[in-house]
Design a protein around this motif. Sequence first.
Motif, PDB file in Angstrom:
ATOM      1  N   GLU A 291       0.815  -1.194   0.000  1.00  0.00           N
ATOM      2  CA  GLU A 291       0.000   0.000   0.000  1.00  0.00           C
ATOM      3  C   GLU A 291       0.861   1.262   0.000  1.00  0.00           C
ATOM      4  O   GLU A 291       0.395   2.293  -0.422  1.00  0.00           O
ATOM      5  CB  GLU A 291      -0.919   0.008   1.217  1.00  0.00           C
ATOM      6  CG  GLU A 291      -1.982  -1.061   1.184  1.00  0.00           C
ATOM      7  CD  GLU A 291      -2.841  -1.051   2.443  1.00  0.00           C
ATOM      8  OE1 GLU A 291      -2.810  -0.060   3.199  1.00  0.00           O
ATOM      9  OE2 GLU A 291      -3.526  -2.045   2.666  1.00  0.00           O
ATOM     10  N   GLN A 292       2.085   1.148   0.502  1.00  0.00           N
ATOM     11  CA  GLN A 292       2.952   2.318   0.582  1.00  0.00           C
ATOM     12  C   GLN A 292       3.994   2.327  -0.533  1.00  0.00           C
ATOM     13  O   GLN A 292       4.978   3.059  -0.462  1.00  0.00           O
ATOM     14  CB  GLN A 292       3.615   2.369   1.945  1.00  0.00           C
ATOM     15  CG  GLN A 292       2.617   2.539   3.069  1.00  0.00           C
ATOM     16  CD  GLN A 292       3.264   2.568   4.438  1.00  0.00           C
ATOM     17  OE1 GLN A 292       4.481   2.623   4.570  1.00  0.00           O
ATOM     18  NE2 GLN A 292       2.436   2.512   5.458  1.00  0.00           N
ATOM     19  N   GLY A 293       3.793   1.491  -1.547  1.00  0.00           N
ATOM     20  CA  GLY A 293       4.672   1.503  -2.702  1.00  0.00           C
ATOM     21  C   GLY A 293       5.940   0.681  -2.561  1.00  0.00           C
ATOM     22  O   GLY A 293       6.843   0.809  -3.365  1.00  0.00           O
TER      23      GLY A 293
END
Length: 170
Positions: free
Chosen positions: A1-3
């Motif tokens: 989700e945070q890359g």
Amino acid sequence: EQGVEVFTPVTTPYNSVDVRADLLALEVDSILERTGREKVHLICHSQGGLECRRLVARLGYHDKVSGLITIATPHFGTPMAEAVGITPEGMLNPAGQFLAFMLGLLEELPSGFEEGEDIEVGDWETDLLAASEDMTPAGAEKFNESHPDHPMVTVYSVAASSDLIDAGEL
């Protein structure tokens, strides 16, 4: 989700650090090839910390690993590992059984795999005695002598202790 791309390599559940590190090397190579990245950062738990250290120190992966975090790795060994080696042949004493339980030795697919995938339980070669020997205090001492940290890879180690049960109460 945070890359951040996260991979969970799976090796044989119980074998020597040497065998497990060789399998991890294949996984790291595959991840680098699939992602096009030049390096990985390794976060390893328990015996996995030893195999990651071997990967960097002895298998030449210092140029493919940017950093290494070990969590609850027996860098100086653990007396619990000695319990496996003092059992009658073919069976584990209660301490060895407890160790096997704590290590997760199960007759199931390794975590991370789902039913129907290409790998089968029988594909894993396991050797609990070899795994435990690497984690004894004597085995850890030999390992540490032959696997110094590589100066190009930053290594962090995280451990904890608990006082939930007072040893005097046992």
